[in-house]
Design a protein around this motif. Structure first.
Motif, PDB file in Angstrom:
ATOM      1  N   GLY A 161       0.790  -1.223   0.000  1.00 17.05           N
ATOM      2  CA  GLY A 161       0.000   0.000   0.000  1.00 17.05           C
ATOM      3  C   GLY A 161       0.821   1.271   0.000  1.00 17.05           C
ATOM      4  N   ASN A 162       2.022   1.208   0.561  1.00 17.06           N
ATOM      5  CA  ASN A 162       2.889   2.393   0.595  1.00 17.06           C
ATOM      6  C   ASN A 162       3.335   2.826  -0.792  1.00 17.06           C
ATOM      7  OD1 ASN A 162       2.852   2.610   3.401  1.00 17.06           O
ATOM      8  ND2 ASN A 162       4.567   1.200   3.649  1.00 17.06           N
ATOM      9  N   TYR A 163       3.188   1.944  -1.760  1.00 17.69           N
ATOM     10  CA  TYR A 163       3.660   2.228  -3.119  1.00 17.69           C
ATOM     11  C   TYR A 163       2.512   2.491  -4.090  1.00 17.69           C
ATOM     12  CZ  TYR A 163       8.021   0.627  -1.141  1.00 17.69           C
ATOM     13  OH  TYR A 163       9.141   0.510  -0.351  1.00 17.69           O
ATOM     14  N   ILE A 164       1.276   2.469  -3.600  1.00 20.89           N
ATOM     15  CA  ILE A 164       0.106   2.673  -4.449  1.00 20.89           C
ATOM     16  C   ILE A 164      -0.383   4.105  -4.331  1.00 20.89           C
ATOM     17  CG2 ILE A 164      -2.302   2.021  -4.865  1.00 20.89           C
ATOM     18  CD1 ILE A 164      -1.617  -0.767  -3.816  1.00 20.89           C
ATOM     19  N   ALA A 165      -0.492   4.808  -5.467  1.00 19.02           N
ATOM     20  CA  ALA A 165      -1.110   6.134  -5.464  1.00 19.02           C
ATOM     21  C   ALA A 165      -2.628   6.010  -5.481  1.00 19.02           C
ATOM     22  CB  ALA A 165      -0.641   6.943  -6.667  1.00 19.02           C
ATOM     23  N   GLY A 166      -3.118   5.025  -6.223  1.00 16.21           N
ATOM     24  CA  GLY A 166      -4.551   4.822  -6.335  1.00 16.21           C
ATOM     25  C   GLY A 166      -4.864   3.874  -7.476  1.00 16.21           C
ATOM     26  N   TYR A 167      -6.110   3.953  -7.944  1.00 17.65           N
ATOM     27  CA  TYR A 167      -6.599   3.029  -8.963  1.00 17.65           C
ATOM     28  C   TYR A 167      -7.334   3.812 -10.039  1.00 17.65           C
ATOM     29  CZ  TYR A 167      -5.797  -0.061  -5.011  1.00 17.65           C
ATOM     30  OH  TYR A 167      -5.223  -0.710  -3.939  1.00 17.65           O
ATOM     31  N   VAL A 168      -7.316   3.254 -11.263  1.00 12.61           N
ATOM     32  CA  VAL A 168      -7.953   3.941 -12.386  1.00 12.61           C
ATOM     33  C   VAL A 168      -8.594   2.918 -13.318  1.00 12.61           C
ATOM     34  CG1 VAL A 168      -5.843   3.969 -13.805  1.00 12.61           C
ATOM     35  CG2 VAL A 168      -7.593   5.725 -14.168  1.00 12.61           C
ATOM     36  N   THR A 169      -9.689   3.311 -13.935  1.00 13.11           N
ATOM     37  CA  THR A 169     -10.341   2.492 -14.956  1.00 13.11           C
ATOM     38  C   THR A 169      -9.490   2.518 -16.229  1.00 13.11           C
ATOM     39  OG1 THR A 169     -12.491   3.141 -14.037  1.00 13.11           O
ATOM     40  CG2 THR A 169     -12.487   2.166 -16.236  1.00 13.11           C
ATOM     41  N   SER A 170      -9.399   1.368 -16.908  1.00 12.95           N
ATOM     42  CA  SER A 170      -8.553   1.302 -18.102  1.00 12.95           C
ATOM     43  C   SER A 170      -9.092   0.282 -19.085  1.00 12.95           C
ATOM     44  CB  SER A 170      -7.111   0.932 -17.713  1.00 12.95           C
ATOM     45  OG  SER A 170      -7.080  -0.346 -17.094  1.00 12.95           O
ATOM     46  N   ASN A 171      -8.505   0.299 -20.278  1.00 12.93           N
ATOM     47  CA  ASN A 171      -8.908  -0.609 -21.357  1.00 12.93           C
ATOM     48  C   ASN A 171      -7.654  -1.147 -22.036  1.00 12.93           C
ATOM     49  OD1 ASN A 171     -10.013  -1.929 -23.552  1.00 12.93           O
ATOM     50  ND2 ASN A 171     -11.157  -0.169 -24.334  1.00 12.93           N
ATOM     51  N   ASP A 172      -7.428  -2.438 -21.915  1.00 15.14           N
ATOM     52  CA  ASP A 172      -6.270  -3.099 -22.532  1.00 15.14           C
ATOM     53  C   ASP A 172      -6.638  -3.485 -23.963  1.00 15.14           C
ATOM     54  OD1 ASP A 172      -4.041  -4.570 -23.222  1.00 15.14           O
ATOM     55  OD2 ASP A 172      -4.473  -6.245 -21.869  1.00 15.14           O
ATOM     56  N   MET A 173      -6.539  -2.527 -24.877  1.00 18.79           N
ATOM     57  CA  MET A 173      -6.867  -2.770 -26.274  1.00 18.79           C
ATOM     58  C   MET A 173      -5.937  -3.851 -26.851  1.00 18.79           C
ATOM     59  SD  MET A 173      -9.434  -0.900 -27.282  1.00 18.79           S
ATOM     60  CE  MET A 173      -9.162  -1.038 -29.048  1.00 18.79           C
ATOM     61  N   SER A 174      -6.495  -4.698 -27.723  1.00 18.86           N
ATOM     62  CA  SER A 174      -5.752  -5.878 -28.180  1.00 18.86           C
ATOM     63  C   SER A 174      -6.052  -6.193 -29.638  1.00 18.86           C
ATOM     64  CB  SER A 174      -6.143  -7.103 -27.332  1.00 18.86           C
ATOM     65  OG  SER A 174      -5.973  -6.844 -25.947  1.00 18.86           O
ATOM     66  N   ALA A 175      -5.018  -6.676 -30.344  1.00 22.28           N
ATOM     67  CA  ALA A 175      -5.162  -7.169 -31.720  1.00 22.28           C
ATOM     68  C   ALA A 175      -5.029  -8.686 -31.675  1.00 22.28           C
ATOM     69  CB  ALA A 175      -4.094  -6.553 -32.615  1.00 22.28           C
ATOM     70  N   ARG A 176      -6.139  -9.373 -31.771  1.00 20.44           N
ATOM     71  CA  ARG A 176      -6.159 -10.813 -31.467  1.00 20.44           C
ATOM     72  C   ARG A 176      -5.367 -11.673 -32.456  1.00 20.44           C
ATOM     73  NH1 ARG A 176      -7.214 -10.411 -26.211  1.00 20.44           N
ATOM     74  NH2 ARG A 176      -9.351  -9.735 -25.754  1.00 20.44           N
ATOM     75  N   LYS A 177      -5.367 -11.335 -33.735  1.00 18.66           N
ATOM     76  CA  LYS A 177      -4.601 -12.158 -34.680  1.00 18.66           C
ATOM     77  C   LYS A 177      -3.125 -12.135 -34.325  1.00 18.66           C
ATOM     78  CE  LYS A 177      -7.695 -11.970 -38.682  1.00 18.66           C
ATOM     79  NZ  LYS A 177      -7.849 -11.553 -40.102  1.00 18.66           N
ATOM     80  N   TRP A 178      -2.607 -10.947 -34.007  1.00 19.80           N
ATOM     81  CA  TRP A 178      -1.190 -10.824 -33.662  1.00 19.80           C
ATOM     82  C   TRP A 178      -0.894 -11.383 -32.277  1.00 19.80           C
ATOM     83  CZ3 TRP A 178       2.136  -9.998 -37.343  1.00 19.80           C
ATOM     84  CH2 TRP A 178       1.704  -9.348 -38.500  1.00 19.80           C
ATOM     85  N   GLN A 179      -1.941 -11.561 -31.488  1.00 20.07           N
ATOM     86  CA  GLN A 179      -1.760 -12.147 -30.161  1.00 20.07           C
ATOM     87  C   GLN A 179      -1.792 -13.675 -30.189  1.00 20.07           C
ATOM     88  OE1 GLN A 179      -4.796 -11.015 -27.325  1.00 20.07           O
ATOM     89  NE2 GLN A 179      -4.094 -12.476 -25.786  1.00 20.07           N
ATOM     90  N   ARG A 180      -2.716 -14.256 -30.985  1.00 21.50           N
ATOM     91  CA  ARG A 180      -3.049 -15.667 -30.809  1.00 21.50           C
ATOM     92  C   ARG A 180      -2.856 -16.570 -32.024  1.00 21.50           C
ATOM     93  NH1 ARG A 180      -6.412 -17.204 -26.828  1.00 21.50           N
ATOM     94  NH2 ARG A 180      -7.548 -18.569 -28.262  1.00 21.50           N
TER      95      ARG A 180
END
Length: 302
Positions: A161-180
């Motif tokens: 906890g001493n190293y956490i500033a906080g939390y934020v909503t996010s979106n891990d955008m992905s290109a599935r062909k290049w991933q899988r």
């Protein structure tokens, strides 16, 4: 099995919510948004045009001053600029149902990959999809992201906890062909290229402090595409918890102040639907996390 200690609030974080915005003259500020307890979704308030904020001065991660000067928010940006984020560390396969829809097995330890800082995008910003990633593969992943507020290495569980500033909503955008797909990714999933394009990590609307959030492992996460609900899961389904992730990835590695740590996505991604439902030009993606707010971005094919 040892009990994971409760996460304590970082005493150097003086704000409850941190936003970055432009005023009517186009000047950029850091600020503490003025919200009511029962109406605290900064993203929604920004869309209504009713958001105001108290200006924050100094280092936002180290005893910044929340002033009494109130400014009207003309344009809400992401809470951190690209220059403030040294790196984005990501945990893959951290919700059981998502692991199953991806046809994988739970990993014995957190599965880590990275995105470059250039993947950071603002709240409300169009997400540019390069030509190489457009054809039936562009996908969303709504995620809870940890913001590191103090640099550290070999961090014990009980000190996370001493190293956490906080939390934020996010979106891990992905290109599935290049991933899988083997003809693109080879014999194993390939994460960094497929998820590391420019602006493939939109964050916002605000970073919310540990003290304000309370238990970040008890938050409802929802993702909508053009208003259609796709993901709807609580963060209590995380396999590897927040303190465990921080302690694990800091082994022999310095977590730099300003780093983002994406904790993984639940089931309901476009790839896992039958048939798959990939993002198209003009689609609007909304990721909402309880207490953190709604992140909204529009997909724009280049």
């Amino acid at each position: 099995m040892s009990t994971i200690p409760a996460i304590q609030a970082n005493p150097a974080i003086t704000w409850s919510r941190l936003i970055r915005f432009k005023d009517a003259d186009g000047k950029v500020y850091n600020g503490e948004p003025i919200v009511e307890e029962n109406e605290n979704d900064v993203g929604i308030l920004a869309q209504k045009g009713t958001l105001k904020a108290k200006i924050i001065t100094g280092d936002v991660f180290d005893n910044a001053k929340v002033t009494d000067e109130v400014v009207e928010v003309k344009t809400l940006l992401g809470p951190l600029a690209v220059e403030q984020v040294p790196i984005i560390r990501c945990v893959g396969l951290n919700y059981m149902k998502h692991i199953l829809e991806a046809g994988r097995k739970p990993p014995p330890y957190p599965s880590i990959f990275i995105k470059p800082a250039t993947s950071v995008a603002d709240y409300g910003e169009n997400i540019p999809i390069p030509k190489v990633a457009q054809d039936e593969q562009c996908d969303y992943e709504g995620e809870l992201t940890i913001v590191i507020g103090k640099s550290g290495k070999n961090i014990p569980l009980e000190e996370a906890g001493n190293y956490i500033a906080g939390y934020v909503t996010s979106n891990d955008m992905s290109a599935r062909k290049w991933q899988r797909e083997p003809q693109f990714a080879g014999g194993v999933p390939q994460f960094c290229f497929s998820k590391g394009f420019d602006k493939y990590c939109p964050i916002g609307p605000a970073i919310v402090s540990q003290k304000t959030v309370g238990d970040a492992e008890q938050l409802q996460l929802q993702t909508r595409v053009n208003g259609d609900l796709r993901q709807d899961t609580n963060t209590d389904d995380l396999i590897f918890k927040i303190a465990t992730i921080i302690s694990f990835i800091s082994q022999g590695t310095t977590l730099q102040k300003g780093s983002l740590v994406m904790t993984g996505t639940p089931s309901g991604v476009g790839m896992g639907m039958n048939p798959p439902q990939y993002l198209k030009d003009g689609d609007v993606v909304e990721v909402k996390i309880e207490k953190l707010g709604t992140l909204t971005n529009t997909i724009k094919f280049e």
